[in-house]
Design a protein around this motif. Structure first.
Motif, PDB file in Angstrom:
ATOM      1  N   CYS A  16      -5.615   6.270   2.001  1.00 33.23           N
ATOM      2  CA  CYS A  16      -4.862   5.026   1.855  1.00 33.23           C
ATOM      3  C   CYS A  16      -5.500   4.206   0.733  1.00 33.23           C
ATOM      4  N   PHE A  20      -4.503  -0.538   2.716  1.00 31.52           N
ATOM      5  CA  PHE A  20      -4.403   0.061   4.039  1.00 31.52           C
ATOM      6  C   PHE A  20      -3.416  -0.769   4.841  1.00 31.52           C
ATOM      7  N   HIS A  30       0.167   1.661   3.414  1.00 30.92           N
ATOM      8  CA  HIS A  30      -0.952   2.552   3.080  1.00 30.92           C
ATOM      9  C   HIS A  30      -1.032   2.910   1.597  1.00 30.92           C
TER      10      HIS A  30
END
Length: 149
Positions: A16, A20, A30
């Motif tokens: 990611c 994130f 992500h």
């Protein structure tokens, strides 16, 4: 796992980056790194993880024109995948700002691992523990941000 862009792969250890979850400006949860094709560095620099009894490969992800349309920062993401003689796996990440203006940028990063589970009934306890830990970490982060840490 099936690779069908732009859908994310479910399995392995997706990366990611540059965000994130939804902790960043991108619409795509992500980030985009897990959906990009990485290249292999055939002449990698030495890392402290290099040793004669370990095999490794360096994977590189660099800024593309497609990336710049949704995230206006230049970067190089290097992932060294090292396999030790006993089968131990080590992932070493390095993210470098490659912009010519030298301006810093903010990002979040995570390895989003998937694990094989022999009995799904055991997962309730694991999720309960994870949720308690996450809520505590989140509260600490909010407190630190509010107080300027």
């Amino acid at each position: 796992a099936t690779y069908k862009p732009p859908k994310a792969i479910r399995g392995g250890i997706p990366i990611c980056f540059p965000q994130f979850a939804n902790f960043g400006p991108l619409v795509e949860q992500h980030g985009f790194a897990r959906n990009r094709l990485w290249s292999i560095d055939t002449d990698p620099p030495p890392f402290s993880t290099t040793s004669s009894n370990k095999a490794f490969v360096d994977l590189i992800l660099k800024t593309s024109d497609e990336d710049l349309k949704i995230w206006p920062h230049s970067y190089e993401f290097r992932l060294r995948v090292t396999l030790g003689p006993g089968g131990d796996l080590m992932l070493t990440s390095r993210i470098r700002n490659t912009s010519t203006d030298g301006k810093p940028f903010t990002f979040t990063f995570a390895f989003h691992t998937y694990f094989s589970v022999s009995d799904i009934r055991l997962m309730h306890s694991i999720f309960e523990i994870r949720n308690k830990l996450f809520s505590r970490v989140y509260l600490v982060m909010v407190f630190a941000a509010y107080h300027g840490y």
